[in-house]
Design a protein around this motif. Structure first.
Motif, PDB file in Angstrom:
ATOM      1  N   ARG A   1       0.865  -1.181   0.000  1.00 33.26           N
ATOM      2  CA  ARG A   1       0.000   0.000   0.000  1.00 33.26           C
ATOM      3  C   ARG A   1       0.902   1.232   0.000  1.00 33.26           C
ATOM      4  NH1 ARG A   1      -3.049  -3.883   2.512  1.00 33.26           N
ATOM      5  NH2 ARG A   1      -5.320  -3.781   2.190  1.00 33.26           N
ATOM      6  N   ALA A   2       0.926   1.914  -1.128  1.00 31.42           N
ATOM      7  CA  ALA A   2       1.909   2.983  -1.330  1.00 31.42           C
ATOM      8  C   ALA A   2       1.379   4.328  -0.865  1.00 31.42           C
ATOM      9  CB  ALA A   2       2.311   3.044  -2.802  1.00 31.42           C
ATOM     10  N   ASP A   3       1.091   4.417   0.422  1.00 33.45           N
ATOM     11  CA  ASP A   3       0.680   5.701   0.986  1.00 33.45           C
ATOM     12  C   ASP A   3       1.439   5.944   2.278  1.00 33.45           C
ATOM     13  OD1 ASP A   3      -1.018   4.732   3.362  1.00 33.45           O
ATOM     14  OD2 ASP A   3      -2.002   3.723   1.690  1.00 33.45           O
ATOM     15  N   GLY A   4       1.226   7.098   2.870  1.00 32.20           N
ATOM     16  CA  GLY A   4       2.048   7.501   4.010  1.00 32.20           C
ATOM     17  C   GLY A   4       1.823   6.727   5.281  1.00 32.20           C
ATOM     18  N   VAL A   5       0.708   5.992   5.386  1.00 33.72           N
ATOM     19  CA  VAL A   5       0.459   5.172   6.573  1.00 33.72           C
ATOM     20  C   VAL A   5       0.310   3.706   6.181  1.00 33.72           C
ATOM     21  CG1 VAL A   5      -0.553   7.009   7.949  1.00 33.72           C
ATOM     22  CG2 VAL A   5      -2.023   5.689   6.424  1.00 33.72           C
ATOM     23  N   GLY A   6       0.829   3.349   5.015  1.00 30.66           N
ATOM     24  CA  GLY A   6       0.730   1.985   4.523  1.00 30.66           C
ATOM     25  C   GLY A   6       1.987   1.183   4.806  1.00 30.66           C
ATOM     26  N   THR A   7       2.295   0.275   3.897  1.00 32.40           N
ATOM     27  CA  THR A   7       3.410  -0.649   4.088  1.00 32.40           C
ATOM     28  C   THR A   7       4.744   0.060   4.300  1.00 32.40           C
ATOM     29  OG1 THR A   7       2.190  -1.974   2.448  1.00 32.40           O
ATOM     30  CG2 THR A   7       4.295  -2.834   3.225  1.00 32.40           C
ATOM     31  N   PRO A   8       5.095   1.122   3.548  1.00 32.51           N
ATOM     32  CA  PRO A   8       6.377   1.795   3.803  1.00 32.51           C
ATOM     33  C   PRO A   8       6.489   2.350   5.223  1.00 32.51           C
ATOM     34  CG  PRO A   8       5.500   2.442   1.671  1.00 32.51           C
ATOM     35  CD  PRO A   8       4.416   1.687   2.356  1.00 32.51           C
ATOM     36  N   ALA A   9       5.389   2.890   5.760  1.00 34.36           N
ATOM     37  CA  ALA A   9       5.435   3.440   7.118  1.00 34.36           C
ATOM     38  C   ALA A   9       5.717   2.346   8.137  1.00 34.36           C
ATOM     39  CB  ALA A   9       4.115   4.146   7.448  1.00 34.36           C
TER      40      ALA A   9
ATOM     41  N   VAL B   1       1.879  17.346   4.329  1.00 41.29           N
ATOM     42  CA  VAL B   1       3.008  16.447   4.098  1.00 41.29           C
ATOM     43  C   VAL B   1       2.626  15.346   3.106  1.00 41.29           C
ATOM     44  CG1 VAL B   1       4.559  14.763   5.183  1.00 41.29           C
ATOM     45  CG2 VAL B   1       4.024  16.917   6.358  1.00 41.29           C
ATOM     46  N   SER B   2       1.450  14.761   3.280  1.00 39.16           N
ATOM     47  CA  SER B   2       1.058  13.640   2.426  1.00 39.16           C
ATOM     48  C   SER B   2       0.866  14.045   0.968  1.00 39.16           C
ATOM     49  CB  SER B   2      -0.220  12.988   2.968  1.00 39.16           C
ATOM     50  OG  SER B   2      -1.302  13.900   2.972  1.00 39.16           O
ATOM     51  N   ARG B   3       0.606  15.322   0.725  1.00 31.24           N
ATOM     52  CA  ARG B   3       0.449  15.784  -0.658  1.00 31.24           C
ATOM     53  C   ARG B   3       1.692  15.546  -1.492  1.00 31.24           C
ATOM     54  NH1 ARG B   3      -1.409  21.829  -0.285  1.00 31.24           N
ATOM     55  NH2 ARG B   3      -0.590  21.782  -2.422  1.00 31.24           N
TER      56      ARG B   3
ATOM     57  N   ALA C   1       5.649  10.602  -4.087  1.00 28.52           N
ATOM     58  CA  ALA C   1       7.039  10.141  -4.019  1.00 28.52           C
ATOM     59  C   ALA C   1       7.110   8.646  -3.733  1.00 28.52           C
ATOM     60  CB  ALA C   1       7.792  10.932  -2.948  1.00 28.52           C
ATOM     61  N   ILE C   2       6.313   8.191  -2.768  1.00 27.94           N
ATOM     62  CA  ILE C   2       6.306   6.769  -2.423  1.00 27.94           C
ATOM     63  C   ILE C   2       5.871   5.926  -3.617  1.00 27.94           C
ATOM     64  CG2 ILE C   2       5.117   5.030  -1.030  1.00 27.94           C
ATOM     65  CD1 ILE C   2       5.094   7.036   1.268  1.00 27.94           C
ATOM     66  N   ARG C   3       4.838   6.365  -4.301  1.00 32.20           N
ATOM     67  CA  ARG C   3       4.342   5.586  -5.444  1.00 32.20           C
ATOM     68  C   ARG C   3       5.388   5.480  -6.548  1.00 32.20           C
ATOM     69  NH1 ARG C   3      -1.931   7.768  -5.964  1.00 32.20           N
ATOM     70  NH2 ARG C   3      -2.651   6.850  -4.001  1.00 32.20           N
ATOM     71  N   SER C   4       6.090   6.558  -6.814  1.00 33.17           N
ATOM     72  CA  SER C   4       7.102   6.501  -7.867  1.00 33.17           C
ATOM     73  C   SER C   4       8.237   5.557  -7.491  1.00 33.17           C
ATOM     74  CB  SER C   4       7.639   7.908  -8.154  1.00 33.17           C
ATOM     75  OG  SER C   4       8.371   8.418  -7.049  1.00 33.17           O
ATOM     76  N   ILE C   5       8.563   5.486  -6.208  1.00 31.04           N
ATOM     77  CA  ILE C   5       9.657   4.612  -5.767  1.00 31.04           C
ATOM     78  C   ILE C   5       9.255   3.152  -5.853  1.00 31.04           C
ATOM     79  CG2 ILE C   5      11.095   3.951  -3.808  1.00 31.04           C
ATOM     80  CD1 ILE C   5      10.853   6.930  -2.875  1.00 31.04           C
ATOM     81  N   VAL C   6       8.110   2.778  -5.258  1.00 34.14           N
ATOM     82  CA  VAL C   6       7.745   1.359  -5.215  1.00 34.14           C
ATOM     83  C   VAL C   6       7.379   0.827  -6.596  1.00 34.14           C
ATOM     84  CG1 VAL C   6       7.054   1.455  -2.799  1.00 34.14           C
ATOM     85  CG2 VAL C   6       5.335   1.814  -4.588  1.00 34.14           C
ATOM     86  N   ASN C   7       6.994   1.705  -7.502  1.00 34.31           N
ATOM     87  CA  ASN C   7       6.712   1.266  -8.876  1.00 34.31           C
ATOM     88  C   ASN C   7       7.955   1.233  -9.753  1.00 34.31           C
ATOM     89  OD1 ASN C   7       3.745   0.752  -9.294  1.00 34.31           O
ATOM     90  ND2 ASN C   7       3.611   2.775  -8.351  1.00 34.31           N
ATOM     91  N   GLY C   8       9.134   1.485  -9.158  1.00 36.86           N
ATOM     92  CA  GLY C   8      10.387   1.391  -9.882  1.00 36.86           C
ATOM     93  C   GLY C   8      10.664   2.544 -10.818  1.00 36.86           C
TER      94      GLY C   8
ATOM     95  N   LEU D   1      13.108  10.976  -1.858  1.00 35.67           N
ATOM     96  CA  LEU D   1      12.701  11.373  -0.505  1.00 35.67           C
ATOM     97  C   LEU D   1      13.364  12.684  -0.089  1.00 35.67           C
ATOM     98  CD1 LEU D   1      12.520   8.018   1.488  1.00 35.67           C
ATOM     99  CD2 LEU D   1      10.671   9.316   0.413  1.00 35.67           C
ATOM    100  N   ALA D   2      14.593  12.929  -0.556  1.00 37.72           N
ATOM    101  CA  ALA D   2      15.244  14.208  -0.259  1.00 37.72           C
ATOM    102  C   ALA D   2      14.461  15.368  -0.879  1.00 37.72           C
ATOM    103  CB  ALA D   2      16.683  14.193  -0.769  1.00 37.72           C
ATOM    104  N   GLU D   3      14.016  15.182  -2.109  1.00 33.69           N
ATOM    105  CA  GLU D   3      13.209  16.218  -2.749  1.00 33.69           C
ATOM    106  C   GLU D   3      11.865  16.384  -2.043  1.00 33.69           C
ATOM    107  OE1 GLU D   3      12.879  14.988  -6.776  1.00 33.69           O
ATOM    108  OE2 GLU D   3      14.998  15.382  -7.259  1.00 33.69           O
ATOM    109  N   ALA D   4      11.264  15.277  -1.630  1.00 29.65           N
ATOM    110  CA  ALA D   4       9.989  15.359  -0.931  1.00 29.65           C
ATOM    111  C   ALA D   4      10.130  16.064   0.418  1.00 29.65           C
ATOM    112  CB  ALA D   4       9.414  13.952  -0.728  1.00 29.65           C
ATOM    113  N   GLN D   5      11.263  15.857   1.085  1.00 33.37           N
ATOM    114  CA  GLN D   5      11.506  16.551   2.360  1.00 33.37           C
ATOM    115  C   GLN D   5      11.513  18.062   2.156  1.00 33.37           C
ATOM    116  OE1 GLN D   5      11.866  15.668   5.512  1.00 33.37           O
ATOM    117  NE2 GLN D   5      13.114  17.226   6.512  1.00 33.37           N
TER     118      GLN D   5
END
Length: 469
Positions: A216-224, A428-430, A435-442, A450-454
């Motif tokens: 689940r590629a959202d801020g409170v999903g699997t990456p969190a 923050v989630s905007r 960013a998370i979706r672009s990473i997990v989708n390769g 993540l540096a840019e998202a910060q």
């Protein structure tokens, strides 16, 4: 038998006589005056009803099951307090709209409902104010703090030292798995490390094409979950922004490799390129079909997901599931903490007409055995540690192939870390979610993205009147 009053909806005129024109005028005022950067004015002269009087209060909710649970609690409250209480519920399906409407009412001076069921992803629009519209509940709480799993009960809802809502859901993230699929694939539980999870995912993919679980590629999903377990998290202590924390980079690198190189897991269909969540549906028909048909061999989430929601999404799979504690990062040894995901909180609007009555009801519900009513209704495990003496929590659960889950959750409570979103999570989630979706989708590397998202998230928080540090 108590019959729940008929729920209403947010219409042209609410029950307290606020016209649509007043609401739209207030929305315009909020937008033009940057509500996020100033304190919300509260109407003076709030009426507090004496405990001996009969009471009828209003409540807003986004999840019908939450309102139904609180209605289940009313007979016990009436008996305990020796008074009559009813709740008139209004269903606001969109939790973001619910919170924004509350902000509008507070800004216009109109009386809000007494009870509000808050989604932690959006509640920040109310909790970010120094002198906010939610009533402080700590003076109503009784009993030692150690009686509660505070990472779920009060910590996510404590702002400026004040508890402004109460959580009732022990959302400990677990790995749920299909016993039948694992057996055919030759995978044995428990998986001890995340490296073991990759190997298991490779095996089950021969039988369940989506692999071990959906990411689940959202801020409170699997990456969190994986980030917090490794000592990171997107929001740090005190609300500090740490999107590019090294543990977050590692977690997302790992998930991207698991999905794209190892083919051991899959991204949730909604979170793939071109996907979306129409109507607020957080799972989607394609994922539901995969769970029903055994095309994915597991799921990561709290009991409310693995037991409650899954019974609705894939009732055909009853008795085919079991759960285990999360695998851990190998270098952490046996010290990886459990992760408690955000759950809904019940708050009381300070300017409501009967705030004291509502606060008494809310704290009574959370401090007593009423939590077991929610366990019986939707398998929501309580945050009150004293409830774990109830033998029902140790009963074998048919849905989980006769497994007793209580001992697993007791162990998880001994070393847990909370996923706290903070008051500026909507901003923050905007930038975090894309960013998370672009990473997990390769499509992008974790460290640079993540540096840019910060940087982008810091700018949005500052523009909304907050401090990212």
């Amino acid at each position: 038998m108590h019959t729940r009053p008929r729920s209403g909806t947010i219409g042209s005129v609410d029950r307290r006589g606020v016209t649509r024109r007043q609401v739209f005028a207030s929305i315009w005022f909020v937008a033009m005056s940057s509500v996020g950067a100033c304190s919300v004015p509260i109407r003076p002269g709030t009426k507090l009803l004496a405990r001996s009087e009969e009471a009828s209060i209003d409540g807003w909710h986004s999840q019908p099951a939450r309102a139904e649970w609180l209605d289940d609690c009313l007979p016990g409250y009436r008996s305990s307090r020796g008074k009559s209480l009813t709740v008139r519920w209004t269903h606001v399906p969109d939790p973001a709209r619910l919170v924004q409407t509350l902000v509008v009412l507070a800004s216009s001076g109109a009386a809000p409902p007494e009870l509000v069921d808050l989604d932690p992803a959006w509640a920040g629009r109310l909790t970010r104010f120094t002198s906010g519209p939610l009533l402080a509940l700590e003076s109503y709480l009784r009993g030692p703090s150690r009686d509660f799993v505070n990472e779920a009960f009060s910590d996510p809802w404590t702002v400026g030292g004040h508890v402004i809502a109460l959580g009732s859901e022990l959302n400990v993230a677990l790995l749920g798995y299909r016993v039948d699929v694992w057996s055919v694939a030759g995978v044995r539980a428990p998986l001890v490390t995340w490296d073991d999870a990759i190997e298991a995912g490779r095996r089950v993919a021969n039988h369940a094409p989506h692999g071990l679980f959906f990411v689940r590629a959202d801020g409170v999903g699997t990456p969190a979950v994986l980030s917090l377990q490794g000592g990171g998290g997107f929001i740090g202590p005190g609300g500090r922004l740490q999107v590019d924390h090294p543990a977050n980079v590692r977690a997302l690198d790992f998930l991207a490799r698991m999905v794209n190189r190892e083919r051991a897991a899959s991204v949730l269909p909604y979170d793939r390129p071109g996907g979306n969540r129409p109507g607020g549906d957080m799972l989607g028909d394609a994922a539901r079909a995969a769970f029903k048909n055994g095309e994915v061999a597991g799921d990561i989430g709290p009991m409310a997901r693995l037991s409650g929601e899954m019974r609705l999404d894939a009732p055909e799979t009853a008795g085919k599931w079991r759960v285990q504690a999360l695998p851990r990062w190998r270098e952490a040894g046996g010290r990886s903490p459990s992760v408690i995901l955000p759950g809904s909180g019940i708050g009381v609007m300070r300017a409501s007409n009967q705030a004291e009555v509502a606060a008494d009801f809310v704290t009574w519900v959370h401090l007593g055995h009423s939590a077991m009513l929610d366990f019986e209704r939707r398998q929501t495990w309580p945050v009150n540690r004293r409830m774990y003496d109830d033998p029902r929590l140790d009963d074998p659960i048919p849905w989980f192939h006769g497994q007793a889950v209580g001992p697993i959750l007791r162990q998880a409570m001994t070393n847990a870390v909370a996923c706290v979103l903070g008051p500026y999570w909507p901003e923050v989630s905007r930038v975090l979610v894309p960013a998370i979706r672009s990473i997990v989708n390769g499509q992008a590397d974790a460290q640079g993205t993540l540096a840019e998202a910060q940087i982008a998230a810091r700018m949005l928080v500052a523009q909304s009147g907050g401090s990212p540090d």
